[in-house]
Design a protein around this motif. Structure first.
Motif, PDB file in Angstrom:
ATOM      1  N   GLU A  46      11.746  -1.400   0.236  1.00 51.83           N
ATOM      2  CA  GLU A  46      12.255  -0.495   1.263  1.00 51.83           C
ATOM      3  C   GLU A  46      13.612  -0.987   1.758  1.00 51.83           C
ATOM      4  O   GLU A  46      13.767  -2.165   2.064  1.00 51.83           O
ATOM      5  N   GLY A  47      14.568  -0.072   1.823  1.00 57.36           N
ATOM      6  CA  GLY A  47      15.846  -0.413   2.411  1.00 57.36           C
ATOM      7  C   GLY A  47      15.717  -0.505   3.922  1.00 57.36           C
ATOM      8  O   GLY A  47      15.168   0.407   4.547  1.00 57.36           O
ATOM      9  N   VAL A  48      16.187  -1.579   4.511  1.00 61.96           N
ATOM     10  CA  VAL A  48      16.041  -1.816   5.941  1.00 61.96           C
ATOM     11  C   VAL A  48      17.337  -1.494   6.677  1.00 61.96           C
ATOM     12  O   VAL A  48      17.341  -0.745   7.645  1.00 61.96           O
ATOM     13  N   ALA A  60      17.200   2.061   8.465  1.00 61.86           N
ATOM     14  CA  ALA A  60      15.993   2.846   8.221  1.00 61.86           C
ATOM     15  C   ALA A  60      15.421   3.257   9.567  1.00 61.86           C
ATOM     16  O   ALA A  60      15.534   2.521  10.557  1.00 61.86           O
ATOM     17  N   ASP A  61      14.789   4.421   9.612  1.00 66.88           N
ATOM     18  CA  ASP A  61      14.229   4.910  10.871  1.00 66.88           C
ATOM     19  C   ASP A  61      13.219   3.925  11.454  1.00 66.88           C
ATOM     20  O   ASP A  61      13.104   3.803  12.675  1.00 66.88           O
ATOM     21  N   SER A  62      12.524   3.217  10.597  1.00 62.27           N
ATOM     22  CA  SER A  62      11.464   2.317  11.055  1.00 62.27           C
ATOM     23  C   SER A  62      11.989   1.117  11.831  1.00 62.27           C
ATOM     24  O   SER A  62      11.219   0.453  12.532  1.00 62.27           O
ATOM     25  N   VAL A  63      13.283   0.822  11.713  1.00 61.65           N
ATOM     26  CA  VAL A  63      13.813  -0.367  12.391  1.00 61.65           C
ATOM     27  C   VAL A  63      14.910  -0.038  13.393  1.00 61.65           C
ATOM     28  O   VAL A  63      15.414  -0.945  14.075  1.00 61.65           O
ATOM     29  N   LYS A  64      15.281   1.225  13.501  1.00 67.66           N
ATOM     30  CA  LYS A  64      16.344   1.605  14.441  1.00 67.66           C
ATOM     31  C   LYS A  64      15.990   1.165  15.853  1.00 67.66           C
ATOM     32  O   LYS A  64      14.868   1.364  16.316  1.00 67.66           O
ATOM     33  N   GLY A  65      16.956   0.567  16.513  1.00 67.66           N
ATOM     34  CA  GLY A  65      16.755   0.122  17.875  1.00 67.66           C
ATOM     35  C   GLY A  65      16.130  -1.258  17.987  1.00 67.66           C
ATOM     36  O   GLY A  65      16.078  -1.831  19.084  1.00 67.66           O
ATOM     37  N   ARG A  66      15.653  -1.792  16.854  1.00 72.51           N
ATOM     38  CA  ARG A  66      15.021  -3.119  16.879  1.00 72.51           C
ATOM     39  C   ARG A  66      15.801  -4.138  16.045  1.00 72.51           C
ATOM     40  O   ARG A  66      15.861  -5.301  16.392  1.00 72.51           O
ATOM     41  N   PRO A 106      23.239   4.296   1.042  1.00 71.32           N
ATOM     42  CA  PRO A 106      23.349   2.851   1.296  1.00 71.32           C
ATOM     43  C   PRO A 106      22.027   2.098   1.270  1.00 71.32           C
ATOM     44  O   PRO A 106      22.025   0.882   1.082  1.00 71.32           O
ATOM     45  N   LEU A 107      20.913   2.787   1.441  1.00 76.86           N
ATOM     46  CA  LEU A 107      19.615   2.113   1.459  1.00 76.86           C
ATOM     47  C   LEU A 107      18.848   2.287   0.151  1.00 76.86           C
ATOM     48  O   LEU A 107      17.650   1.997   0.093  1.00 76.86           O
ATOM     49  N   ASP A 108      19.541   2.732  -0.873  1.00 72.47           N
ATOM     50  CA  ASP A 108      18.936   2.854  -2.199  1.00 72.47           C
ATOM     51  C   ASP A 108      19.170   1.559  -2.966  1.00 72.47           C
ATOM     52  O   ASP A 108      20.293   1.247  -3.321  1.00 72.47           O
TER      53      ASP A 108
END
Length: 125
Positions: A46-48, A60-66, A106-108
């Motif tokens: 997974e691209g972070v 990635a949406d899963s890490v935005k803001g963190r 960019p996350l590929d």
């Protein structure tokens, strides 16, 4: 030959923080895209986060803001500051470099040419 070496992984409790570093040696250009990827057991890579030559990040949406990606061109080092870590963040984290100054995705991971060996991040609840 380009080499990438990650460090900074470890074990933390949920809600904790870690900073990963990736030192680049060999031929490189400050304008090239760099990124962090991760792979958990049994899951796809997974691209972070990625960063372009101008320092503009993509997350990635899963890490935005963190998570925050940054780089120090003088030190040839890429960073990933990870805050508010969750058990779902547990994975081996890899840094990568693309020999391009512009990427459509960019996350590929398929667009990145050079990879580090990875560093383990374990988050427990």
């Amino acid at each position: 030959q380009v080499q990438l070496v990650e460090s900074g992984g470890g074990s933390v409790l949920s809600g904790g923080s870690l900073m990963l570093s990736c030192v680049v040696s060999g031929y490189t250009e400050s304008g090239y895209y760099m990124a962090w990827f991760r792979q958990a057991p049994g899951k796809e890579r997974e691209g972070v986060a990625a960063i372009d030559g101008g320092g503009v990040p993509t997350y990635a949406d899963s890490v935005k803001g963190r998570f925050t990606i940054s780089k120090d061109n003088a030190k040839h080092t890429l960073y990933l500051q990870m805050n508010s870590l969750e058990p779902g963040d547990t994975a081996v984290y890899y840094c990568a470099e693309a020999m391009d100054t512009w990427l459509a995705l960019p996350l590929d991971g398929d667009t990145y040419m050079y990879w580090g060996q990875g560093t383990q991040v374990t988050v427990s609840s």
